[in-house]
Design a protein around this motif. Structure first.
Motif, PDB file in Angstrom:
ATOM      1  N   LYS A   1      19.738  -0.547 -49.380  1.00 42.55           N
ATOM      2  CA  LYS A   1      19.492  -1.986 -49.457  1.00 42.55           C
ATOM      3  C   LYS A   1      20.782  -2.752 -49.704  1.00 42.55           C
ATOM      4  CE  LYS A   1      14.611  -1.947 -50.781  1.00 42.55           C
ATOM      5  NZ  LYS A   1      13.614  -2.306 -51.833  1.00 42.55           N
ATOM      6  N   ASN A   2      21.668  -2.195 -50.524  1.00 44.37           N
ATOM      7  CA  ASN A   2      22.965  -2.832 -50.723  1.00 44.37           C
ATOM      8  C   ASN A   2      23.727  -2.927 -49.409  1.00 44.37           C
ATOM      9  OD1 ASN A   2      24.150  -3.457 -53.661  1.00 44.37           O
ATOM     10  ND2 ASN A   2      22.640  -1.822 -53.860  1.00 44.37           N
TER      11      ASN A   2
ATOM     12  N   MET B   1      19.287  -1.787 -57.034  1.00 43.95           N
ATOM     13  CA  MET B   1      18.834  -1.638 -55.654  1.00 43.95           C
ATOM     14  C   MET B   1      19.406  -0.368 -55.053  1.00 43.95           C
ATOM     15  SD  MET B   1      19.173  -5.608 -54.371  1.00 43.95           S
ATOM     16  CE  MET B   1      18.897  -5.172 -52.671  1.00 43.95           C
ATOM     17  N   SER B   2      18.740   0.152 -54.046  1.00 49.08           N
ATOM     18  CA  SER B   2      19.197   1.391 -53.418  1.00 49.08           C
ATOM     19  C   SER B   2      20.503   1.163 -52.666  1.00 49.08           C
ATOM     20  CB  SER B   2      18.142   1.918 -52.447  1.00 49.08           C
ATOM     21  OG  SER B   2      18.062   1.088 -51.302  1.00 49.08           O
TER      22      SER B   2
ATOM     23  N   ARG C   1      29.214  -2.073 -47.135  1.00 50.55           N
ATOM     24  CA  ARG C   1      28.485  -3.344 -47.060  1.00 50.55           C
ATOM     25  C   ARG C   1      29.310  -4.391 -46.308  1.00 50.55           C
ATOM     26  NH1 ARG C   1      27.313  -6.045 -52.706  1.00 50.55           N
ATOM     27  NH2 ARG C   1      29.590  -6.130 -52.588  1.00 50.55           N
TER      28      ARG C   1
ATOM     29  N   TYR D   1      23.329  -9.525 -43.382  1.00 46.53           N
ATOM     30  CA  TYR D   1      22.384 -10.649 -43.454  1.00 46.53           C
ATOM     31  C   TYR D   1      22.625 -11.671 -42.342  1.00 46.53           C
ATOM     32  CZ  TYR D   1      19.708 -14.593 -45.199  1.00 46.53           C
ATOM     33  OH  TYR D   1      18.821 -15.645 -45.315  1.00 46.53           O
TER      34      TYR D   1
ATOM     35  N   THR E   1      22.490  -2.919 -46.311  1.00 40.97           N
ATOM     36  CA  THR E   1      21.862  -3.810 -45.327  1.00 40.97           C
ATOM     37  C   THR E   1      22.037  -5.280 -45.697  1.00 40.97           C
ATOM     38  OG1 THR E   1      19.713  -3.520 -46.441  1.00 40.97           O
ATOM     39  CG2 THR E   1      20.180  -2.101 -44.557  1.00 40.97           C
ATOM     40  N   LEU E   2      22.263  -5.578 -46.962  1.00 41.52           N
ATOM     41  CA  LEU E   2      22.537  -6.966 -47.344  1.00 41.52           C
ATOM     42  C   LEU E   2      23.802  -7.487 -46.660  1.00 41.52           C
ATOM     43  CD1 LEU E   2      21.714  -7.106 -51.165  1.00 41.52           C
ATOM     44  CD2 LEU E   2      20.601  -8.395 -49.337  1.00 41.52           C
TER      45      LEU E   2
ATOM     46  N   ASP F   1      18.853   6.480 -50.840  1.00 42.81           N
ATOM     47  CA  ASP F   1      17.684   5.993 -51.566  1.00 42.81           C
ATOM     48  C   ASP F   1      17.914   5.892 -53.077  1.00 42.81           C
ATOM     49  OD1 ASP F   1      16.110   5.790 -49.212  1.00 42.81           O
ATOM     50  OD2 ASP F   1      15.743   7.954 -49.284  1.00 42.81           O
TER      51      ASP F   1
END
Length: 235
Positions: free
Chosen positions: A95-96, A91-92, A148, A102, A98-99, A130
């Motif tokens: 995305k890591n 995963m980008s 994160r 959650y 933004t997890l 990206d």
């Protein structure tokens, strides 16, 4: 702010934690020292709700955490950055990151604000946002892991061996970032084998052996403790 009182943990018949008492006040940076298997990660996993305590109490801002779901604990403000980073390599970077938000997913504006702060703290991640997280260097992956965790908006941040496997110059940078996070107001619990680097930025520290606290004190007392120096600092 975060207090463990007589916390015990079993892995089958093995007693991983045995009556652990420790606390971190608001705004403190507290270090957990100990060899592999001493119980540092077990403390974090139990405080995070990922392992169930066999006994004792864990309170954050006077709220009992034992029995709460891990997501509830994160939402309350206790966020762990795990040993080994535990990224999703395909995963980008974005995305890591933004997890980590959650539990706050309904607050898009707030999450964007925190994301901008994280990318400002780690400009290289903005450049590589990206790219697959697995394509980054070890130090950059650790930045993603810390970022994160920050996306979870921690009031208390549990950092588990963030310097593991990193080159000395990268370790220096990581510890500078940890110190900045703490100075900005976040309480930090830092589990580390790199005792000298950790103690240099700590307010207080605990030493664990076989699931028990065997020593505690402020930075100066532990840096000058001969037994600690021989066991963990090498001097």
């Amino acid at each position: 702010m975060l207090a463990l009182d007589q916390v015990s943990l079993n892995y089958g018949s093995f007693r991983a934690l045995d009556g652990v008492n420790l606390h971190a006040r608001e705004g403190e940076l507290v270090v957990l020292l100990g060899a592999n298997g001493a119980g540092k990660s077990s403390i974090f996993l139990t405080a995070s709700g990922l392992h169930k305590a066999a006994g004792g109490s864990i309170k954050f801002q006077n709220r009992e955490l034992v029995g709460m779901k891990p997501s509830q604990i994160v939402a309350s403000g206790v966020v762990q950055c795990p040993e080994g980073r535990k990224l999703f390599p395909q995963m980008s970077v974005l995305k890591n990151l933004t997890l980590g938000a959650y539990v706050h997913r309904s607050d898009r504006a707030g999450n964007q604000k925190v994301l901008d702060e994280v990318l400002g703290m780690f400009p290289i991640l903005d450049e590589k946002k990206d790219d697959p997280a697995g394509s980054l260097s070890g130090g950059q992956q650790q930045m993603v892991a810390i970022g994160r965790a920050l996306m979870g908006r921690p009031k208390a941040l549990l950092l588990d061996e963030p310097s593991l496997g990193l080159a000395p110059l990268v370790v220096k940078m990581v510890f500078e970032v940890i110190q900045r996070i703490n100075q900005a107001g976040t309480t930090v619990l830092l589990a580390e084998q790199n005792a000298f680097a950790a103690l240099r930025i700590a307010h207080r520290a605990y030493v664990l052996e076989r699931g028990r606290i065997v020593l505690e004190g402020d930075r100066e007392s532990l840096l000058n403790n001969e037994a600690v120096r021989r066991a963990y600092i090498g001097a």
